[in-house]
Design a protein around this motif. Structure first.
Motif, PDB file in Angstrom:
ATOM      1  N   SER A   1       0.858  -1.168   0.000  1.00 49.44           N
ATOM      2  CA  SER A   1       0.000   0.000   0.000  1.00 49.44           C
ATOM      3  C   SER A   1       0.904   1.230   0.000  1.00 49.44           C
ATOM      4  CB  SER A   1      -0.913   0.017   1.234  1.00 49.44           C
ATOM      5  OG  SER A   1      -1.703  -1.152   1.298  1.00 49.44           O
ATOM      6  N   GLY A   2       0.344   2.390  -0.312  1.00 46.09           N
ATOM      7  CA  GLY A   2       1.167   3.590  -0.397  1.00 46.09           C
ATOM      8  C   GLY A   2       0.603   4.751   0.388  1.00 46.09           C
ATOM      9  N   GLY A   3       1.505   5.608   0.868  1.00 46.80           N
ATOM     10  CA  GLY A   3       1.110   6.834   1.545  1.00 46.80           C
ATOM     11  C   GLY A   3       1.991   7.984   1.091  1.00 46.80           C
ATOM     12  N   ASP A   4       1.426   9.183   1.003  1.00 45.78           N
ATOM     13  CA  ASP A   4       2.205  10.344   0.583  1.00 45.78           C
ATOM     14  C   ASP A   4       1.512  11.603   1.081  1.00 45.78           C
ATOM     15  OD1 ASP A   4       4.553  10.570  -1.822  1.00 45.78           O
ATOM     16  OD2 ASP A   4       3.517  12.422  -1.304  1.00 45.78           O
ATOM     17  N   ILE A   5       2.283  12.669   1.259  1.00 42.52           N
ATOM     18  CA  ILE A   5       1.753  13.956   1.693  1.00 42.52           C
ATOM     19  C   ILE A   5       1.325  14.825   0.511  1.00 42.52           C
ATOM     20  CG2 ILE A   5       3.977  15.171   1.665  1.00 42.52           C
ATOM     21  CD1 ILE A   5       1.184  15.510   4.339  1.00 42.52           C
ATOM     22  N   SER A   6       1.752  14.446  -0.700  1.00 43.99           N
ATOM     23  CA  SER A   6       1.481  15.265  -1.882  1.00 43.99           C
ATOM     24  C   SER A   6       0.241  14.770  -2.638  1.00 43.99           C
ATOM     25  CB  SER A   6       2.685  15.256  -2.832  1.00 43.99           C
ATOM     26  OG  SER A   6       2.335  15.836  -4.076  1.00 43.99           O
ATOM     27  N   PRO A   7      -0.823  15.550  -2.666  1.00 38.72           N
ATOM     28  CA  PRO A   7      -1.998  15.137  -3.438  1.00 38.72           C
ATOM     29  C   PRO A   7      -1.719  15.092  -4.935  1.00 38.72           C
ATOM     30  CG  PRO A   7      -2.226  17.415  -2.729  1.00 38.72           C
ATOM     31  CD  PRO A   7      -1.010  16.875  -2.042  1.00 38.72           C
ATOM     32  N   PHE A   8      -0.729  15.845  -5.380  1.00 36.90           N
ATOM     33  CA  PHE A   8      -0.416  15.871  -6.801  1.00 36.90           C
ATOM     34  C   PHE A   8       0.312  14.602  -7.238  1.00 36.90           C
ATOM     35  CE2 PHE A   8      -0.028  20.394  -5.295  1.00 36.90           C
ATOM     36  CZ  PHE A   8      -1.343  20.713  -5.604  1.00 36.90           C
ATOM     37  N   MET A   9       1.189  14.100  -6.374  1.00 34.68           N
ATOM     38  CA  MET A   9       1.840  12.815  -6.664  1.00 34.68           C
ATOM     39  C   MET A   9       0.818  11.681  -6.628  1.00 34.68           C
ATOM     40  SD  MET A   9       5.080  13.179  -7.310  1.00 34.68           S
ATOM     41  CE  MET A   9       6.562  12.446  -6.640  1.00 34.68           C
ATOM     42  N   LEU A  10      -0.017  11.677  -5.599  1.00 34.83           N
ATOM     43  CA  LEU A  10      -1.036  10.636  -5.502  1.00 34.83           C
ATOM     44  C   LEU A  10      -2.060  10.751  -6.618  1.00 34.83           C
ATOM     45  CD1 LEU A  10      -1.680  10.497  -1.652  1.00 34.83           C
ATOM     46  CD2 LEU A  10      -0.421   8.859  -3.048  1.00 34.83           C
ATOM     47  N   GLY A  11      -2.270  11.975  -7.092  1.00 28.84           N
ATOM     48  CA  GLY A  11      -3.170  12.163  -8.227  1.00 28.84           C
ATOM     49  C   GLY A  11      -2.691  11.444  -9.468  1.00 28.84           C
ATOM     50  N   GLN A  12      -1.374  11.323  -9.610  1.00 31.14           N
ATOM     51  CA  GLN A  12      -0.807  10.507 -10.681  1.00 31.14           C
ATOM     52  C   GLN A  12      -0.911   9.028 -10.335  1.00 31.14           C
ATOM     53  OE1 GLN A  12       0.634  11.842 -13.639  1.00 31.14           O
ATOM     54  NE2 GLN A  12      -0.350  13.683 -12.850  1.00 31.14           N
ATOM     55  N   GLY A  13      -0.645   8.711  -9.059  1.00 33.57           N
ATOM     56  CA  GLY A  13      -0.607   7.324  -8.632  1.00 33.57           C
ATOM     57  C   GLY A  13      -1.912   6.573  -8.785  1.00 33.57           C
ATOM     58  N   VAL A  14      -3.037   7.257  -8.565  1.00 31.50           N
ATOM     59  CA  VAL A  14      -4.325   6.560  -8.643  1.00 31.50           C
ATOM     60  C   VAL A  14      -4.610   6.043 -10.047  1.00 31.50           C
ATOM     61  CG1 VAL A  14      -5.359   7.764  -6.702  1.00 31.50           C
ATOM     62  CG2 VAL A  14      -5.568   8.744  -8.982  1.00 31.50           C
ATOM     63  N   HIS A  15      -3.993   6.632 -11.051  1.00 32.46           N
ATOM     64  CA  HIS A  15      -4.189   6.162 -12.423  1.00 32.46           C
ATOM     65  C   HIS A  15      -3.310   4.962 -12.744  1.00 32.46           C
ATOM     66  CE1 HIS A  15      -6.641   9.636 -13.420  1.00 32.46           C
ATOM     67  NE2 HIS A  15      -5.712  10.441 -12.942  1.00 32.46           N
ATOM     68  N   LEU A  16      -2.302   4.731 -11.920  1.00 41.12           N
ATOM     69  CA  LEU A  16      -1.296   3.717 -12.224  1.00 41.12           C
ATOM     70  C   LEU A  16      -1.323   2.521 -11.282  1.00 41.12           C
ATOM     71  CD1 LEU A  16       1.641   6.261 -12.734  1.00 41.12           C
ATOM     72  CD2 LEU A  16       0.369   5.096 -14.548  1.00 41.12           C
ATOM     73  N   PHE A  17      -1.917   2.696 -10.109  1.00 40.15           N
ATOM     74  CA  PHE A  17      -1.860   1.680  -9.062  1.00 40.15           C
ATOM     75  C   PHE A  17      -3.267   1.314  -8.613  1.00 40.15           C
ATOM     76  CE2 PHE A  17      -1.247   0.816  -4.385  1.00 40.15           C
ATOM     77  CZ  PHE A  17      -0.605  -0.406  -4.537  1.00 40.15           C
ATOM     78  N   LYS A  18      -3.549   0.015  -8.534  1.00 37.92           N
ATOM     79  CA  LYS A  18      -4.891  -0.448  -8.178  1.00 37.92           C
ATOM     80  C   LYS A  18      -5.042  -0.742  -6.687  1.00 37.92           C
ATOM     81  CE  LYS A  18      -6.014  -0.243 -12.474  1.00 37.92           C
ATOM     82  NZ  LYS A  18      -6.846   0.891 -12.935  1.00 37.92           N
ATOM     83  N   GLY A  19      -3.951  -0.614  -5.917  1.00 36.61           N
ATOM     84  CA  GLY A  19      -4.021  -0.905  -4.496  1.00 36.61           C
ATOM     85  C   GLY A  19      -4.442   0.300  -3.672  1.00 36.61           C
ATOM     86  N   ASP A  20      -4.241   0.195  -2.366  1.00 35.62           N
ATOM     87  CA  ASP A  20      -4.677   1.222  -1.431  1.00 35.62           C
ATOM     88  C   ASP A  20      -3.658   2.345  -1.317  1.00 35.62           C
ATOM     89  OD1 ASP A  20      -7.096  -0.029  -0.651  1.00 35.62           O
ATOM     90  OD2 ASP A  20      -5.974  -1.390   0.644  1.00 35.62           O
ATOM     91  N   LEU A  21      -4.178   3.578  -1.282  1.00 40.01           N
ATOM     92  CA  LEU A  21      -3.350   4.762  -1.116  1.00 40.01           C
ATOM     93  C   LEU A  21      -3.959   5.649  -0.039  1.00 40.01           C
ATOM     94  CD1 LEU A  21      -2.733   5.691  -4.871  1.00 40.01           C
ATOM     95  CD2 LEU A  21      -1.125   4.557  -3.326  1.00 40.01           C
ATOM     96  N   VAL A  22      -3.102   6.332   0.707  1.00 34.66           N
ATOM     97  CA  VAL A  22      -3.590   7.228   1.742  1.00 34.66           C
ATOM     98  C   VAL A  22      -2.813   8.540   1.688  1.00 34.66           C
ATOM     99  CG1 VAL A  22      -2.022   6.305   3.504  1.00 34.66           C
ATOM    100  CG2 VAL A  22      -4.112   7.483   4.208  1.00 34.66           C
TER     101      VAL A  22
END
Length: 241
Positions: free
Chosen positions: A91-112
């Motif tokens: 699973s992944g965690g990050d403080i940057s909504p912009f990085m995670l905004g890219q990640g949600v298109h590439l990763f099918k697992g859990d992000l926080v």
């Protein structure tokens, strides 16, 4: 684990004006950089990534207790996706909504979306924690390690930009001329200096440490070794209690 996957719409609720964390401006709050982050790994850093993954994968797979992992500072999930490829439920965690905004298109697992200094998880939620080229940006590294040891039951894996490298000096020179914004707030470590921080954070706990260095020139006879020199080092803290 994480009860609900964060979807794209939730990231959109965050202000596009966000630029400051820990009282300072950071490159990973700049869309100009985050939207093109993946391209760096597909280009000039592709060879480096291969060797980095070899070292980090070896550490994790050697500790057979590790089946689940949380990567903090996961960014666009470049390495988070790869943990799954080698059989780790990540699973992944990050403080940057912009990085995670890219990640949600590439990763099918859990992000926080969260701050690594205050991880929103119960004790021992995951088998291991991972930090890949993100630990350098933490203002209170001792606090982050203590949180990682609380949330991760068996170990902590670090993938670090090495201070003992010609690239360290090149980056600092580039910063003087305003040519490289990515490392302005980074605190580079060597294996020795990181171990000192770990010793302070985990005082009183039982653990073992293993590390390896890579990021050596193509012409060099080896591409990874146990000397503290190279552009990148991986370090694994195996928690014994």
């Amino acid at each position: 684990m994480i009860p609900e996957n964060i979807n794209e719409s939730k990231f959109d609720l965050l202000s596009n004006d966000l630029s400051v964390w820990q009282g300072r401006e950071e490159w990973f709050f700049n869309r100009e950089h985050t939207d093109t982050y993946e391209q760096w790994y597909e280009g000039r850093y592709k060879r480096a990534e291969i060797w980095q993954k070899k070292i980090l994968g070896r550490f994790i797979q050697k500790d057979t207790r590790v089946k689940t992992l949380l990567e903090f500072g996961c960014g666009t999930t470049r390495f988070t996706r790869w943990w799954h490829e080698i059989g780790i439920e990540a699973s992944g965690g990050d403080i940057s909504p912009f990085m995670l905004g890219q990640g949600v298109h590439l990763f099918k697992g859990d992000l926080v979306l969260a701050d690594s200094h205050y991880m929103p998880f119960k004790d021992n939620t995951f088998d291991s924690l991972a930090f890949v080229t993100t630990f350098e940006y933490y203002k209170d590294p001792v606090q982050v390690i203590r949180e990682a040891a609380r949330v991760g039951k068996h170990g902590i894996v670090f993938g670090m930009m090495n201070k003992n490298s010609p690239k360290f000096y090149r980056r600092r020179i580039q910063e003087v001329f305003g040519a490289n914004p990515f490392y302005l707030t980074a605190n580079f470590y060597s294996p020795k200096s990181l171990i000192k921080v770990i010793e302070k954070a985990l005082e009183g706990r039982s653990y073992e440490i293993e590390w390896q260095t890579t990021g050596l020139p193509k012409w060099f006879p080896v591409q990874e070794w146990s000397q503290p020199y190279g552009d990148f080092f991986g370090l694994y803290v195996k928690l014994m209690d």
